[in-house]
Design a protein around this motif. Structure first.
Motif, PDB file in Angstrom:
ATOM      1  N   LEU A 172      37.675  37.371  32.086  1.00  0.00           N
ATOM      2  CA  LEU A 172      38.975  37.981  32.254  1.00  0.00           C
ATOM      3  C   LEU A 172      39.286  38.938  33.400  1.00  0.00           C
ATOM      4  N   ARG A 173      38.458  39.766  33.575  1.00  0.00           N
ATOM      5  CA  ARG A 173      38.421  40.942  34.624  1.00  0.00           C
ATOM      6  C   ARG A 173      38.389  40.242  35.914  1.00  0.00           C
ATOM      7  N   SER A 174      37.272  39.204  35.906  1.00  0.00           N
ATOM      8  CA  SER A 174      36.880  38.417  37.181  1.00  0.00           C
ATOM      9  C   SER A 174      38.339  37.830  37.844  1.00  0.00           C
ATOM     10  N   VAL A 175      38.829  37.194  37.031  1.00  0.00           N
ATOM     11  CA  VAL A 175      40.068  36.432  37.199  1.00  0.00           C
ATOM     12  C   VAL A 175      41.186  37.403  37.728  1.00  0.00           C
ATOM     13  N   ALA A 176      41.617  38.269  36.864  1.00  0.00           N
ATOM     14  CA  ALA A 176      42.481  39.526  37.306  1.00  0.00           C
ATOM     15  C   ALA A 176      42.076  40.175  38.475  1.00  0.00           C
ATOM     16  N   GLY A 177      40.632  40.233  38.846  1.00  0.00           N
ATOM     17  CA  GLY A 177      40.464  40.933  39.998  1.00  0.00           C
ATOM     18  C   GLY A 177      40.598  40.119  41.474  1.00  0.00           C
ATOM     19  N   ALA A 178      40.411  38.804  41.148  1.00  0.00           N
ATOM     20  CA  ALA A 178      40.683  37.883  42.219  1.00  0.00           C
ATOM     21  C   ALA A 178      42.123  37.485  42.329  1.00  0.00           C
ATOM     22  N   ILE A 179      42.871  37.721  41.546  1.00  0.00           N
ATOM     23  CA  ILE A 179      44.491  37.667  41.594  1.00  0.00           C
ATOM     24  C   ILE A 179      44.991  39.143  42.261  1.00  0.00           C
ATOM     25  N   GLU A 180      44.089  40.137  41.941  1.00  0.00           N
ATOM     26  CA  GLU A 180      44.782  41.343  42.529  1.00  0.00           C
ATOM     27  C   GLU A 180      44.582  41.410  44.061  1.00  0.00           C
ATOM     28  N   ASN A 181      43.376  40.641  44.219  1.00  0.00           N
ATOM     29  CA  ASN A 181      43.123  40.700  45.978  1.00  0.00           C
ATOM     30  C   ASN A 181      44.095  39.996  46.689  1.00  0.00           C
ATOM     31  N   GLU A 182      44.642  38.962  46.108  1.00  0.00           N
ATOM     32  CA  GLU A 182      45.950  38.149  46.726  1.00  0.00           C
ATOM     33  C   GLU A 182      47.219  39.090  46.720  1.00  0.00           C
TER      34      GLU A 182
END
Lengths: 286, 303, 293
Positions: A172-182
């Motif tokens: 969850l946190r990795s996916v959210a982090g990848a989205i936050e980068n963009e």
């Protein structure tokens, strides 16, 4: 496409071979060099019949692997599948509501759950089993006459649950982090200024650009889940590949160690290769 | 008797504060009032920190969470922008108010092709029925000076030069039938020739479409050539405003005079390197804080 | 009035105070760490801490259920379970802190072997090796090493340190790579600095700052690893929460609190350390997991 698959297959075989060599060396180093055993990995006497401790009745290697693999794969389908499903879905949802700290809120129950020692659940399940079904066992032994093997599913689900919690929190946190980068790139403000709606910005722009990064997370939680299964299966007396590893280590049975270790490595290699192919297919054409 | 044209954009007594780091807050805009009429180009000039960008973002309702409007009104075509709902402001940004910023490549998704981006623009402007065919776009391309649109349509935004992107932003304004175009330091990334082209194009469209243009700039260079009116900002306040030729030829304040020239002083190298002379800065501060007194020319000559 | 010359000591004091003010959030977090760790480590150590002795059930066991005096109840031989659990938890935290420290140091050492090379793909061997190594779960490696070496705590710790170093090395190598592409490094090249100068002067301080968050998040993870190994009997005959739960399973009908209560305290302590670790990584903008919104 075929060429891409062959290339990744060759790469996977090289890595798999490297893992095999490393595993054999690890066993030799741990048992012989450090542990002081005089039984070496390359000794013929090591490769004897399967110890009775690993199976109640005489069984061939193939039958042992098939039985253990089936059990672990069942639990893995629940744990890994659940981690991907919840991790991706909630991670994307958390990215959508990033202004409201959704990622923190969504990941909190999983993060808290993953702080609980997974093997401790065997205690809670055993007590629950005793209180509810009046037997100090794993689960109710009522067997269904026809239809799916619910008992097997129940057993697998109990083993899978702690592993799923850990993997989901991470995913969850990795996916959210990848989205936050963009989402933190300058062009996002530009899109707001030109009148794009929240949904259009998120789904048509941020998520599309984050897709390669999100796809690259497909295989990251698998080693985590497999590692959790090692002590969870042993704690729950669940006859899977993980418990085979622990039992083989306790018995000093090298073939069992190598087979179970390489089973996990093979699965991880296959999933990684699948992820690489998917990522390659999703790459925009230059 | 000539009627006074109705102002398209009216800003009345706008005062806003913004965060300044270290947890402190400062005044970003001080009692700013001016109007912009259809068919005119108003240049809002000021140095860094004068509040010109903040004003631009307040106009489109995207100033950021730390900015707080303390007083004042912003009315666009009768709509109070500060009280309008987010949906209404978004509708205005899609059509009637177009903003063109510096950092040309930060205005779109860089992976989008021009073709796909234009389809989105047409859809947001709700003109899909009229402009569904690419052939109908050729007139718009011509008007913004893109002579071979088929060359750029399949290309991705990040591959295009800055001047082409700014032309496409003007094209977007045309498709959306914008009434007001806000250029927030839009020429900062362009070389002198590209800047000249952009301003000429803007002037042409202003005349043809009767669009109001509000340009924020960090200097007064060349404003006399294209602007109708010029407003000078200093530390969040409006120092002076008037017809461009008056501001350029006979500015009322020393600050404006020095800002206009903006040449480095090689003979004096003060330690803190102020942008303007002390007297000019003091005078400007006095005006902004309503304690102005005209500067003594002889004292200015000694400085 | 002429300016009074400030002494070096005054300047240093002002600078130190300003620096402390900047990191006040991190200092604030040190307080709960201090209280939690003090409480754990100052527990009674006079108890015989061999699980086989503690959990041996005499013919007439004198265990007591949890009550106001014995919060977690007692074992069959009458030992207070709460004190035992506290002692076990303190040992787990100490092991985790040591393993985290040395694991990170091992990773830094491995990275340092390649960091001073100024070529573009200096960390390629680390990435290539890690891509293959990640295929085998870390737990499998730990179980094989700890079990094969006889199942004692020092070897279990050694295994955890090596595995941690292996898993962290690519992450730290990435940080060095990111730092090596920053604008201040490019500016340094323009000034004529060598790669070694920039590595030590500009890249390394940033990496070291990020290690704080990494350490804070790593400790609870290693506690769980150690407890799992202890549960499986691979840390020798010493008191550990895992071992307590394993032994407690043998009397799960007669005295369920023997297995349940240690797990509760372990969960609470690990959750508290995880939460603190997340806050430290947020404040220092570093850590193992990606920062979320």
């Amino acid at each position: 496409m075929t060429r891409i698959c062959f290339r990744y297959l060759a790469l996977a075989l090289v890595r798999w071979s490297g893992v095999l060599i490393s595993l054999v060396l690890l066993v030799e180093f741990s048992f012989c060099v450090v542990g002081g055993s005089n039984r070496h990995v390359w000794g013929f006497d090591v490769y004897q019949s399967i110890p009775l401790e690993l199976s109640v009745q005489p069984i061939s290697w193939w039958e042992l692997i098939a039985e253990r693999s089936g059990a672990t794969l069942l639990a893995l389908a629940i744990a890994y599948g659940g981690a991907l499903l919840f991790g991706y879905a909630w991670g994307i949802l958390a990215g959508r509501f990033r202004r409201f700290r959704a990622a923190s809120i969504f990941s909190l129950p999983f993060s808290l759950f993953s702080c609980v020692p997974g093997f401790w659940f065997v205690v809670l399940v055993a007590i629950h089993s005793y209180v509810v079904w009046k037997r100090p066992g794993f689960a109710n032994e009522l067997v269904v006459e026809s239809g799916p093997n619910l008992l097997a599913w129940w057993n697998a689900a109990v083993v899978a649950l702690p592993a799923m919690a850990v993997a989901t929190a991470w995913q969850l946190r990795s996916v959210a982090g990848a989205i936050e980068n963009e989402a933190s790139r300058p062009f996002v403000k530009g899109l707001y200024l030109t009148g794009y709606s929240e949904d259009a910005i998120f789904y048509n722009n941020i998520l599309q650009r984050a897709l390669p990064g999100i796809v690259s997370l497909l295989d990251r939680t698998l080693p985590l889940v497999l590692g959790s299964f090692i002590f969870l299966e042993w704690a729950f007396h669940y006859d899977g590949v993980g418990s085979l590893l622990v039992e083989s280590v306790r018995l000093g049975f090298y073939p069992g160690i190598v087979v179970s270790g390489m089973w996990m490595a093979t699965l991880a290699t296959a999933v990684t290769m699948g992820r690489q192919v998917v990522a390659k297919l999703l790459q925009p054409v230059q | 008797m000539e009627e006074t044209p109705t102002a398209l954009l009216e800003i009345e007594g706008l005062t806003a504060e913004r965060p300044q780091g270290m947890g402190e807050r400062g005044i970003g805009l001080r009692d700013v009032s001016f109007t912009v009429h259809s068919g005119e180009i108003l240049v809002l000039a000021g140095e860094a920190g004068s509040g010109r960008s903040l004003l631009g973002l307040l106009l489109v309702g995207l100033s950021g969470p730390g900015v707080k409007v303390l007083d004042g009104e912003i009315r666009f075509d009768g709509i109070d922008l500060l009280k309008a709902r987010a949906k209404e402001r978004r509708r205005l940004r899609r059509s009637e108010i177009a903003i063109i910023r510096r950092g040309a490549h930060d205005q779109f998704n860089p992976d989008r092709t021009v073709r796909k981006w234009l389809r989105e623009v047409v859809k947001m402007a709700r003109r899909t029925r009229e402009l569904d065919d690419e052939k109908k776009w050729s007139d718009y391309f011509y008007r913004v000076g893109i002579v071979e649109p088929e060359q750029i349509l399949p290309r991705r935004m990040h591959e295009l030069p800055s001047i082409t992107i700014q032309r496409l932003m003007l094209l977007r304004a045309l498709i959306g039938k914008a009434k007001l175009v806000i250029c927030d330091d839009a020429t900062a990334d362009l070389d002198r020739i590209a800047e000249k082209q952009f301003i000429e194009l803007l002037s042409q469209l202003r005349t043809e479409e009767n669009i109001a243009v509000l340009m924020t700039m960090g200097s007064l260079r060349g404003v006399g050539q294209f602007a109708d009116r010029v407003a000078v900002l200093y530390e969040g306040g409006l120092l002076e405003i008037g017809p461009a030729h008056e501001i350029v030829e006979s500015p009322a304040f020393a600050y404006t005079r020095e800002f206009l020239v903006s040449l480095p002083r090689i003979t004096h190298l003060p330690r803190l390197l102020p942008t303007v002379s002390k007297n000019a800065a003091r005078e400007a501060e006095g005006v902004i804080h309503r304690q102005a007194s005209p500067i003594d020319p002889s004292a200015a000559a000694k400085d | 009035m002429a300016n009074r010359r400030t002494s070096k000591l005054e300047k240093w004091a002002v600078h130190a105070l300003a620096r402390l003010w900047e990191i006040r959030n991190v200092l604030f977090l040190a307080v709960p760490y201090f209280f939690l760790l003090s409480w754990l480590f100052l527990g009674s150590s006079s108890i015989d801490s061999r699980p086989a002795e503690i959990f041996s059930v005499p013919e007439s066991p004198v265990w007591a259920e949890p009550d106001s005096i014995h919060w977690f109840g007692t074992t069959g031989s009458g030992v207070d379970l709460f004190q035992l659990t506290r002692l076990a938890m303190g040992t787990s935290v100490a092991v985790a802190v040591v393993c985290s420290f040395f694991g990170i140091s091992t990773a830094m050492l491995v990275v340092a072997l390649f960091a001073f090379d100024s070529s573009e793909h200096r960390f390629r061997p680390i990435f290539v090796f890690s891509r293959a190594g990640f295929l085998l779960p870390a737990m499998a490696v730990l179980v094989i090493f700890a079990g094969g070496s006889g199942g004692s705590l020092p070897f279990a710790m050694l295994g955890i340190i090596v595995v941690t170093g292996f898993y962290l090395a690519p992450m730290i190598a990435n940080w060095f790579e990111e730092g090596g592409k920053g604008p201040e490094v490019l500016a340094g090249f323009g000034l004529g600095l060598s790669w070694q100068d920039m590595l030590v002067g500009r890249v390394l301080p940033k990496v070291l700052r990020r290690l704080v968050g990494m350490f804070a998040q790593l400790v609870p993870v290693i506690i769980l690893l150690e407890m799992a190994l202890s549960f499986m009997g691979f840390t020798g005959d010493r008191l550990g929460v895992g071992a307590m739960i394993a032994y407690g399973q043998q009397s799960i009908i007669e005295a369920p609190w023997l297995a349940v209560c240690p797990g509760i305290l372990a969960s609470v302590v690990v959750a508290a350390l995880s939460l603190l670790g997340a806050m430290v990584s947020k404040v220092t903008r570093s850590g193992l997991l990606p920062r979320h919104f």
